[in-house]
Design a protein around this motif. Structure first.
Motif, PDB file in Angstrom:
ATOM      1  N   VAL A 125     -22.281 122.213  51.863  1.00 59.00           N
ATOM      2  CA  VAL A 125     -21.588 122.394  50.987  1.00 59.00           C
ATOM      3  C   VAL A 125     -20.100 122.149  51.265  1.00 59.00           C
ATOM      4  CG1 VAL A 125     -20.371 124.467  49.404  1.00 59.00           C
ATOM      5  CG2 VAL A 125     -22.951 124.477  50.144  1.00 59.00           C
ATOM      6  N   VAL A 126     -19.146 121.351  50.614  1.00 60.44           N
ATOM      7  CA  VAL A 126     -17.898 121.101  50.985  1.00 60.44           C
ATOM      8  C   VAL A 126     -16.898 121.889  50.082  1.00 60.44           C
ATOM      9  CG1 VAL A 126     -16.143 119.302  51.003  1.00 60.44           C
ATOM     10  CG2 VAL A 126     -18.394 118.941  51.842  1.00 60.44           C
ATOM     11  N   LEU A 127     -15.894 122.460  50.746  1.00 66.96           N
ATOM     12  CA  LEU A 127     -14.798 123.213  49.836  1.00 66.96           C
ATOM     13  C   LEU A 127     -13.657 122.390  49.422  1.00 66.96           C
ATOM     14  CD1 LEU A 127     -13.720 126.097  49.057  1.00 66.96           C
ATOM     15  CD2 LEU A 127     -12.850 126.358  50.971  1.00 66.96           C
ATOM     16  N   LEU A 128     -13.295 122.519  48.036  1.00 68.53           N
ATOM     17  CA  LEU A 128     -12.145 121.664  47.536  1.00 68.53           C
ATOM     18  C   LEU A 128     -11.355 122.418  47.280  1.00 68.53           C
ATOM     19  CD1 LEU A 128     -14.224 118.885  45.350  1.00 68.53           C
ATOM     20  CD2 LEU A 128     -13.629 118.824  47.685  1.00 68.53           C
ATOM     21  N   PHE A 154     -19.564 126.363  55.583  1.00 68.38           N
ATOM     22  CA  PHE A 154     -19.091 125.062  54.644  1.00 68.38           C
ATOM     23  C   PHE A 154     -19.306 123.898  55.787  1.00 68.38           C
ATOM     24  CE2 PHE A 154     -17.192 128.145  51.941  1.00 68.38           C
ATOM     25  CZ  PHE A 154     -17.595 127.611  50.704  1.00 68.38           C
ATOM     26  N   VAL A 155     -19.560 122.855  55.446  1.00 68.51           N
ATOM     27  CA  VAL A 155     -19.418 121.618  56.463  1.00 68.51           C
ATOM     28  C   VAL A 155     -17.852 121.134  56.479  1.00 68.51           C
ATOM     29  CG1 VAL A 155     -21.827 121.158  55.948  1.00 68.51           C
ATOM     30  CG2 VAL A 155     -19.976 120.116  54.752  1.00 68.51           C
ATOM     31  N   GLY A 156     -17.162 121.275  55.853  1.00 63.14           N
ATOM     32  CA  GLY A 156     -15.820 120.659  55.613  1.00 63.14           C
ATOM     33  C   GLY A 156     -14.995 121.279  54.535  1.00 63.14           C
ATOM     34  N   TRP A 157     -13.593 120.945  54.286  1.00 60.10           N
ATOM     35  CA  TRP A 157     -12.857 121.080  53.122  1.00 60.10           C
ATOM     36  C   TRP A 157     -11.925 119.778  52.982  1.00 60.10           C
ATOM     37  CZ3 TRP A 157      -7.544 122.366  53.249  1.00 60.10           C
ATOM     38  CH2 TRP A 157      -6.968 122.314  54.391  1.00 60.10           C
ATOM     39  N   PHE A 158     -11.473 119.811  51.619  1.00 59.36           N
ATOM     40  CA  PHE A 158     -10.539 118.840  51.569  1.00 59.36           C
ATOM     41  C   PHE A 158      -9.453 119.348  50.387  1.00 59.36           C
ATOM     42  CE2 PHE A 158     -14.163 116.285  53.125  1.00 59.36           C
ATOM     43  CZ  PHE A 158     -13.622 115.158  53.484  1.00 59.36           C
ATOM     44  N   GLU A 159      -8.161 119.092  50.674  1.00 58.38           N
ATOM     45  CA  GLU A 159      -6.988 119.373  49.596  1.00 58.38           C
ATOM     46  C   GLU A 159      -7.436 118.146  48.657  1.00 58.38           C
ATOM     47  OE1 GLU A 159      -3.454 118.992  51.829  1.00 58.38           O
ATOM     48  OE2 GLU A 159      -3.291 121.297  51.269  1.00 58.38           O
ATOM     49  N   THR A 160      -7.508 118.588  47.351  1.00 59.69           N
ATOM     50  CA  THR A 160      -7.740 117.543  46.347  1.00 59.69           C
ATOM     51  C   THR A 160      -6.774 117.432  45.125  1.00 59.69           C
ATOM     52  OG1 THR A 160      -9.475 118.888  45.242  1.00 59.69           O
ATOM     53  CG2 THR A 160     -10.185 117.283  46.798  1.00 59.69           C
ATOM     54  N   SER A 161      -6.852 116.371  44.608  1.00 59.87           N
ATOM     55  CA  SER A 161      -5.876 116.532  43.332  1.00 59.87           C
ATOM     56  C   SER A 161      -6.611 115.422  42.330  1.00 59.87           C
ATOM     57  CB  SER A 161      -4.366 116.109  43.522  1.00 59.87           C
ATOM     58  OG  SER A 161      -3.904 115.855  42.291  1.00 59.87           O
ATOM     59  N   ALA A 162      -7.169 116.073  41.090  1.00 58.02           N
ATOM     60  CA  ALA A 162      -7.732 115.122  40.211  1.00 58.02           C
ATOM     61  C   ALA A 162      -6.901 114.156  39.575  1.00 58.02           C
ATOM     62  CB  ALA A 162      -8.775 115.929  39.213  1.00 58.02           C
ATOM     63  N   GLU A 170     -13.456 110.666  49.046  1.00 56.40           N
ATOM     64  CA  GLU A 170     -13.522 111.056  50.266  1.00 56.40           C
ATOM     65  C   GLU A 170     -14.425 112.163  50.586  1.00 56.40           C
ATOM     66  OE1 GLU A 170      -9.789 108.780  49.917  1.00 56.40           O
ATOM     67  OE2 GLU A 170     -10.806 110.195  48.913  1.00 56.40           O
ATOM     68  N   ALA A 171     -14.186 113.218  49.801  1.00 51.27           N
ATOM     69  CA  ALA A 171     -14.859 114.610  49.742  1.00 51.27           C
ATOM     70  C   ALA A 171     -16.310 114.400  49.525  1.00 51.27           C
ATOM     71  CB  ALA A 171     -14.275 115.420  48.951  1.00 51.27           C
ATOM     72  N   ALA A 172     -16.499 113.515  48.426  1.00 55.75           N
ATOM     73  CA  ALA A 172     -17.887 113.143  47.891  1.00 55.75           C
ATOM     74  C   ALA A 172     -18.612 112.246  48.974  1.00 55.75           C
ATOM     75  CB  ALA A 172     -17.881 112.373  46.705  1.00 55.75           C
ATOM     76  N   ASN A 173     -18.097 111.508  49.455  1.00 55.66           N
ATOM     77  CA  ASN A 173     -18.678 110.739  50.668  1.00 55.66           C
ATOM     78  C   ASN A 173     -19.197 111.429  51.743  1.00 55.66           C
ATOM     79  OD1 ASN A 173     -18.452 108.372  49.044  1.00 55.66           O
ATOM     80  ND2 ASN A 173     -16.599 107.518  49.966  1.00 55.66           N
TER      81      ASN A 173
END
Length: 212
Positions: A125-128, A154-162, A170-173
């Motif tokens: 699970v990745v946190l967005l 969680f395996v990691g997290w990313f700051e995202t903006s749709a 990057e988060a999906a990969n």
């Protein structure tokens, strides 16, 4: 030629859940990732929506079946059905709304209680941290976020903006890499008397590594 034909026939199909509270931008993230579009006026998802993303991954084909699960579903009984057979998940919160971050642990708990892999492990699970184009108050302490990821698995997290198309691919990969590693571990663990390495042994490094 024959070898090339063989390699392009290797396909992986992964079911990936996209979950989180109402209005955090789950549908926007999926539309941006799959269709490269963005709109401010999506209607709220009712129940569950689906999207398919096809990736060319090291001469193999990866098909991601993205399940966009409505924010209010955590309070329903259907999530067990929706979660079934998923190999990975993105849990999303809105950086401008503290309450959506507080709900993240509940979503993760719900997921872990209803779904485990064949070897008994939790799925990757990745946190967005979404809508970071609107503010970064909740995520400006990277060490705190890394610790939160470790504490909650969680395996990691990313700051995202749709909206700005930031870190979505990057988060999906990153998630796909973990899913493939997990799948490989499960296949190895089918052989008796072998010990598979734990996927989360380097979660700290991967967590820190994904902060932008």
């Amino acid at each position: 030629r024959a070898g090339a034909a063989e390699s392009c026939c290797k396909e992986h199909l992964y079911k990936v859940l996209v979950i989180g509270d109402l209005g955090v931008g789950k549908t926007s993230i999926i539309r941006r990732y799959v269709h490269q579009t963005y709109s401010t006026n999506y209607r709220a998802t009712i129940g569950v929506d689906f999207a398919l993303k096809v990736l060319n991954w090291d001469s193999e084909t990866v098909r991601l079946q993205l399940w966009d699960i409505a924010g209010q579903e955590r309070f329903g009984n259907m999530t067990r059905v929706y979660y079934r057979e998923a190999m990975g998940a993105l849990i999303v919160f809105d950086v401008t709304r503290q309450a959506t971050f507080e709900a993240v642990a509940k979503w993760k708990e719900d997921l872990d209680s209803k779904l485990t892999l064949a070897d008994g492990q939790s799925i990757a699970v990745v946190l967005l941290a979404n809508k970071c184009d609107q503010g970064r108050e909740l995520t400006n302490n990277a060490i705190k976020m890394d610790q939160f990821c470790m504490d909650h698995g969680f395996v990691g997290w990313f700051e995202t903006s749709a909206k700005d198309n930031l870190n979505i691919s990057e988060a999906a990969n990153f998630l796909v890499k973990h899913i493939m590693a997990t799948e490989s571990d499960i296949l190895k663990s089918v052989i008796p008397d072998t010990i598979s390495p734990q996927l989360n042994s380097n979660s700290q490094a991967s967590c820190s590594g994904c902060f932008k």
